[in-house]
Each structure stands twice: as structure tokens, then as C-alpha cells.
Design a protein around this motif. Structure first.
Motif, PDB file in Angstrom:
ATOM      1  N   ARG A   1       0.854  -1.211   0.000  1.00 51.85           N
ATOM      2  CA  ARG A   1       0.000   0.000   0.000  1.00 51.85           C
ATOM      3  C   ARG A   1       0.885   1.255   0.000  1.00 51.85           C
ATOM      4  O   ARG A   1       1.028   1.911  -1.023  1.00 51.85           O
ATOM      5  CB  ARG A   1      -0.951  -0.043   1.201  1.00 51.85           C
ATOM      6  CG  ARG A   1      -2.156   0.858   1.069  1.00 51.85           C
ATOM      7  CD  ARG A   1      -1.869   2.297   1.420  1.00 51.85           C
ATOM      8  NE  ARG A   1      -1.471   2.462   2.830  1.00 51.85           N
ATOM      9  CZ  ARG A   1      -0.980   3.612   3.300  1.00 51.85           C
ATOM     10  NH1 ARG A   1      -0.837   4.667   2.523  1.00 51.85           N
ATOM     11  NH2 ARG A   1      -0.606   3.689   4.576  1.00 51.85           N
ATOM     12  N   ASP A   2       1.569   1.557   1.088  1.00 54.55           N
ATOM     13  CA  ASP A   2       2.388   2.783   1.107  1.00 54.55           C
ATOM     14  C   ASP A   2       3.581   2.619   0.152  1.00 54.55           C
ATOM     15  O   ASP A   2       3.975   3.558  -0.532  1.00 54.55           O
ATOM     16  CB  ASP A   2       2.897   3.065   2.535  1.00 54.55           C
ATOM     17  CG  ASP A   2       2.687   4.513   2.944  1.00 54.55           C
ATOM     18  OD1 ASP A   2       2.286   5.310   2.078  1.00 54.55           O
ATOM     19  OD2 ASP A   2       2.942   4.866   4.113  1.00 54.55           O
TER      20      ASP A   2
ATOM     21  N   HIS B   1       4.020   4.496  12.619  1.00 56.48           N
ATOM     22  CA  HIS B   1       4.068   4.480  11.151  1.00 56.48           C
ATOM     23  C   HIS B   1       4.952   5.665  10.771  1.00 56.48           C
ATOM     24  O   HIS B   1       4.488   6.798  10.708  1.00 56.48           O
ATOM     25  CB  HIS B   1       2.635   4.631  10.604  1.00 56.48           C
ATOM     26  CG  HIS B   1       2.557   4.720   9.117  1.00 56.48           C
ATOM     27  ND1 HIS B   1       2.024   3.723   8.325  1.00 56.48           N
ATOM     28  CD2 HIS B   1       2.966   5.683   8.245  1.00 56.48           C
ATOM     29  CE1 HIS B   1       2.086   4.073   7.064  1.00 56.48           C
ATOM     30  NE2 HIS B   1       2.650   5.268   6.992  1.00 56.48           N
TER      31      HIS B   1
ATOM     32  N   HIS C   1       7.881   7.831   8.591  1.00 63.98           N
ATOM     33  CA  HIS C   1       8.484   8.091   7.268  1.00 63.98           C
ATOM     34  C   HIS C   1       9.900   8.612   7.474  1.00 63.98           C
ATOM     35  O   HIS C   1      10.256   9.127   8.539  1.00 63.98           O
ATOM     36  CB  HIS C   1       7.596   9.050   6.465  1.00 63.98           C
ATOM     37  CG  HIS C   1       6.425   8.337   5.843  1.00 63.98           C
ATOM     38  ND1 HIS C   1       6.478   7.872   4.551  1.00 63.98           N
ATOM     39  CD2 HIS C   1       5.227   7.977   6.334  1.00 63.98           C
ATOM     40  CE1 HIS C   1       5.332   7.259   4.269  1.00 63.98           C
ATOM     41  NE2 HIS C   1       4.545   7.313   5.347  1.00 63.98           N
TER      42      HIS C   1
ATOM     43  N   ASN D   1       9.568   4.521   3.986  1.00 65.11           N
ATOM     44  CA  ASN D   1       8.997   4.191   5.302  1.00 65.11           C
ATOM     45  C   ASN D   1      10.064   3.473   6.139  1.00 65.11           C
ATOM     46  O   ASN D   1      11.132   3.145   5.636  1.00 65.11           O
ATOM     47  CB  ASN D   1       7.821   3.218   5.118  1.00 65.11           C
ATOM     48  CG  ASN D   1       6.604   3.863   4.477  1.00 65.11           C
ATOM     49  OD1 ASN D   1       6.692   4.462   3.417  1.00 65.11           O
ATOM     50  ND2 ASN D   1       5.472   3.736   5.119  1.00 65.11           N
TER      51      ASN D   1
HETATM   52 ZN    ZN Z   1       2.603   6.529   5.247  1.00 61.34          ZN
END
Ligand code: ZN
Ligand code: KIV
Length: 499
Positions: free
Chosen positions: A13-14, A202, A204, A238
Motif C-alpha cells: 500500500r504505502d 508508522h 516516514h 517508510n
Molecule cells: Zn505513510
């Protein structure tokens, strides 16, 4: 508090949101199955409302995967949530990941709203998701820059509304590790009901602190880490799964355990890099080509005497048998190639293997030592076999003090075309010749050439973005001849819009 850390993988997804990294459903299933065997707890399989491709992939991954939870992303919008629930219908364990931006930047500029309205929307989306699934994860987008008091208010309200997991994203990668850890601690100390849910990080990597922030969050009480393979993800990426898993494996003193089978890290990393055409930087921790290569004499001597003098991780623990081994040569047979592909996590049909082997022999003719990275590039070649436009031949002359000339032969849906053009270099000449055959206004926007390993006989990888009618199309190729690789990458990109 339990010492078990849940690994939530968002490569599909990301990670997949990165331009040029898009996978088709079959490839996504391949990655999902590799993640399952790696031992991740949750697979974020996509954002179903965003495209029919994402919707179908969530359905197919749900069918293909047995024990990890399958998660689908939504905005705080009823239609998104409804579509996500539909896409998850075959999942044995399912989770909806819904949420909204909570920082003043998001509230003011993205939503033109107020803190009160955003709080109401957060509660409403969790309540709506709860009507469809039991396991509802809420994300407070840009939590890294959200005022802690307001964040705590939102988190408390969504827990009351039924959220089971609370995701605290540092969306912009802005936080310092101590600051991020303190944010998690603040929530634990100030939110009623927080002990009933799992807190997720989560992070980055915009300032290179994604892993540090994740670790700080976990040491302060978070028990789910959101990660991607190779740290792939938008902008600087990420938090990388392999770093988090190996930090806790190496630092037994921290007493945190994961379910990751670390010996599968290397092959999963190579598979994702190959399928997404996303190279791994050579000095990347854990999975980079140089991560276990000792080049200085002092280090080599020390490692030979006792590995632990300079190595904190045994390469075997991440699935690397011999980091410096040369895997195949021109004399290696079909079976050797098949075996090496399997070691790297790539299963092929007989027809695909035949194509890969032909490509392997051509490459072995030009390059003495074939490495794992070379093999992964070859493995991608069979994907071109159904392309509408194919390069039949390419001849270029170039040099100093002369204008480059290229002759190009293309087959388009089986019909042959030829053109000849000049340019300010061989790649420009070849692309100009192709444009004479395909009369469209196409502009090369990005053009990146990288060597895979080392030596002047190395394979060059070319990443290219071509703009056509306002859209950007990504192309990739690899070849020992970089002019050929560039021309093939251009053709790969235009195959995505010339139908
Ligand atoms: Zn993200
Ligand atoms: O970075 C982020 O905030 C996200 C959320 C959608 C979870 O990816």
C-alpha cells in the motif's frame, strides 16, 4: 505489557504508491505470500476505493493468504469504508484502516475545517467501519505534528467508538526520536482505555529517522510497527521491516520479540526490489550489497580471525549464505538457474524459465560472473513477452566530434517498422527514431542509469519516466549496453499508453 511486537507490512500500500513501483495482481499475490512466509502479522493489501486494480488485489490477496490479517486503507469517508469491507470479504482475518489528518496543517489547509469537526468525523468513520468488521485501526494522519493534547482527545474518542488499533503516523518524517517516543508515552499516560488497544508506529524517513523513531515509539509502549520491505515508500520511504526485525533480534536486552523468520529477509528483499524495479542502495543496512562486505584489510583480517570483531549480524541470520559468492557463469545449466531463482523466492512456469534462461545465456556471453541482482533483472524479462511494441534491432554510431545516428526496427502488434535519426547522443538519436515511427508528443522527464554491481562489463539498469498527455508513464530495462537499456526503457514506458 506484552513484549510481542506485531509487524504490519505496508509494502503493497504505502510502498506501492511510489511512482514506478506499481505491481499487477499476480505480482502482489507473490509478494503477499512471501510476506506471509516471512511471518508478518498484518498485510496492508491496498486502498480499494482508489482503483479497480487495488480493489481486485485486496480480494485476491484475501483469498491467497491464510493466517496474517489483511488490512485495507480508507479515508474517513463512508463509501471508502463500504468498498474496503466488500474487498475484504474473503479474508480469514480482516481489518479496516480508516482515519483522518489531525494536525492543524491538515485541518486548516487540507480540510478547511476545525478541530471539533475533525473529531466528529474521526468518531463517525470508526463507528461506520465497526458495522462492517470487528478489527478497526484508526490513523491520525500527521500525528507527528499534531498537538499532543488534541491527539489524546481524538484517540480517546475513537477508542470509545470501537477502534482496536491506534496508528500514530509521523507522516512527514519530521519528529525526533525522543519527541516521537514522548508522544507515545503521553498517549499512554493521558488516554482512558489505551490499555485495551494496540498502539502502532508508522514513520516516514524524510530526515533519515524512520527506524529510530519507530524503535523509540516501541520502547515507549507501542506494540505494532508499520514497515515496508527495503524501506520502500513515498519520498524517502517508510521504516524498513528488516531493520526493525534485526534490531530486536540483535538487542536481546530490549526483550521485544517478533514473529519474523529473519532467514527469509534476503530473498523477500530481492524479490520486492526486482518486482518493483526499485534498486537497493548498496550501503543499505541489512540488505544492501555492501552490508556484509569488508573491504579494508584491517576489517578482513579481524573478521577472518573472529567474525564478531566487526560483524554484529551473522549474514546467515538474514538468509545470506555467502555474501561474496559468485552464483552462476556461462557454464551453469537450466537447473542451476532454476535453483537460484527459487532461492531468491521466484517461481516460474516452464515457459518463463525458458525465456529467462535464453536471456541468461546472452548475458553470460557478455558478463563473466552473474550475480543475484543480475538474475533478478533477468527474471523480470519474461514480463515483456506480451508487450505490443518490441524492439527488433538497434544500431547506433556515436563518438566525439560526430553527430550520433541510430537505426531502429520496431514490431508493433506484429507489424514491422524502421526509422533512422540523428541526435545529440546515441540515446537521443534512438528515441528520435522511435518517435518517427510512433507519432505522439512524448517527453522524457526522468532518466536514471545505474550499474548493478561493478566493472565495465556490468549490467546497467535504466529507469525512465515519459510524459504523454499530462500523465507520467514509467519504463525500465537492464542491459550490458546502456544505449540499448535506455531505448528499451523508453519502449517499456510507451507500451503503457500506446494501445
Ligand atoms: Zn505513510
Ligand atoms: O503516512 C501516513 O500518514 C499514512 C497513513 C495513511 C497511515 O500512510
Amino acid at each position: 505489557m506484552s513484549n510481542r511486537l506485531f509487524i504490519f507490512d505496508t509494502t503493497l500500500r504505502d510502498g506501492e504508491q511510489v511512482p514506478g513501483c506499481q505491481l499487477n495482481t499476480v505480482e502482489k499475490i507473490q509478494v503477499a505470500k512471501a510476506l506471509e512466509s516471512l511471518g508478518v502479522d498484518v498485510i496492508e493489501a491496498g486502498f480499494p476505493v482508489s482503483s479497480p486494480g487495488d480493489y481486485n488485489s485486496v480480494i485476491e490477496i484475501s483469498k491467497a493468504v491464510t493466517w496474517p490479517s489483511i488490512c485495507a486503507l480508507t479515508r474517513a469517508v463512508e463509501k471508502d469504508i463500504y468498498v474496503a469491507a466488500e474487498a475484504l470479504r474473503y479474508a480469514k482475518r480482516k481489518r479496516i484502516h480508516t482515519g483522518i489528518g489531525t494536525s492543524d496543517y491538515h485541518i486548516k489547509y487540507k480540510f478547511n475545517s476545525t478541530r471539533e469537526e475533525i473529531l466528529e468525523r474521526a468518531i463517525a468513520c470508526v463507528k461506520y467501519a465497526k458495522k462492517h468488521v470487528e478489527d478497526v485501526q484508526f490513523y491520525a494522519e500527521d500525528a507527528g505534528r499534531t498537538d499532543n493534547e488534541y491527539l489524546a482527545q481524538v484517540v480517546e474518542a475513537v477508542i470509545k467508538a470501537g477502534a482496536t488499533v491506534i496508528n500514530i503516523p509521523d507522516t512527514t518524517g519530521y519528529c525526533l526520536p525522543a519527541e516521537f517516543g514522548a508522544k507515545i508515552k503521553y498517549l499512554i499516560d493521558h488516554v482512558d482505555g489505551i490499555d485495551k488497544v494496540t498502539i502502532a508506529t508508522h514513520c516516514h524517513n524524510d530526515l533519515g529517522m524512520a527506524t529510530a523513531n519507530t524503535i523509540s515509539g516501541i520502547l515507549n509502549g507501542a506494540r505494532q510497527a508499520e514497515v515496508t520491505i527495503n524501506g520502500i515508500g513515498e519520498r524517502a520511504g517508510n521504516t524498513s521491516l528488516e531493520e526493525v526485525a534485526m534490531i530486536f533480534k540483535s538487542h536481546k536486552d530490549l526483550d521485544i520479540t517478533t514473529n519474523i523468520n529473519t532467514t527469509k529477509i534476503y530473498k523477500t528483499s530481492r524479490m520486492v526490489s526486482s518486482l518493483m524495479n526499485m534498486p537497493i542502495q548498496p550501503n543499505k543496512a541489512i540488505v544492501g550489497r555492501n552490508a556484509f562486505a569488508h573491504s579494508s584489510g584491517i576489517h578482513q583480517d579481524g573478521v577472518l580471525k573472529n567474525r564478531e570483531s566487526y560483524e554484529i549480524i551473522d549474514p546467515k541470520d538474514v538468509g545470506i549464505e555467502d555474501p561474496n559468492s559468485i552464483v552462476l557463469t556461462a557454464r551453469s545449466g537450466h537447473a542451476a538457474l532454476k535453483h537460484r531463482l527459487q532461492v531468491l523466492g521466484i517461481e516460474m512456469t516452464k515457459e518463463e524459465l525458458d525465456i529467462a534462461y535464453q536471456e541468461f545465456l546472452k548475458l553470460a556471453d557478455r558478463k563473466k560472473n552473474i550475480t543475484d541482482d543480475d538474475i533478478l533483472v533477468l527474471a523480470g524479462k519474461h514480463r515483456d513477452k506480451d508487450a505490443r511494441i518490441k524492439l527488433e534491432y538497434l544500431q547506433v554510431t556515436s563518438g566525439v566530434g560526430v553527430r550520433s545516428v541510430a537505426s531502429v526496427g520496431l514490431s508493433i502488434a506484429g507489424e514491422k517498422f524502421e526509422a533512422c535519426a540523428t541526435g545529440n547522443g546515441p540515446v537521443d538519436a534512438a528515441i528520435t527514431a522511435i518517435k518517427q515511427i510512433i507519432h505522439r508528443h512524448m517527453v522524457v522527464q526522468e532518466f536514471l542509469i545505474q550499474a548493478i554491481t561493478r566493472g565495465s562489463n556490468d549490467v546497467g539498469k535504466v529507469h525512465m519516466t515519459v510524459e504523454y498527455e499530462g500523465n507520467h508513464y514509467y519504463g525500465f530495462s537492464a542491459n550490458t549496453d546502456i544505449v540499448a537499456a535506455s531505448t528499451e526503457a523508453f519502449i517499456d514506458a510507451i507500451n503503457k499508453f500506446v494501445h
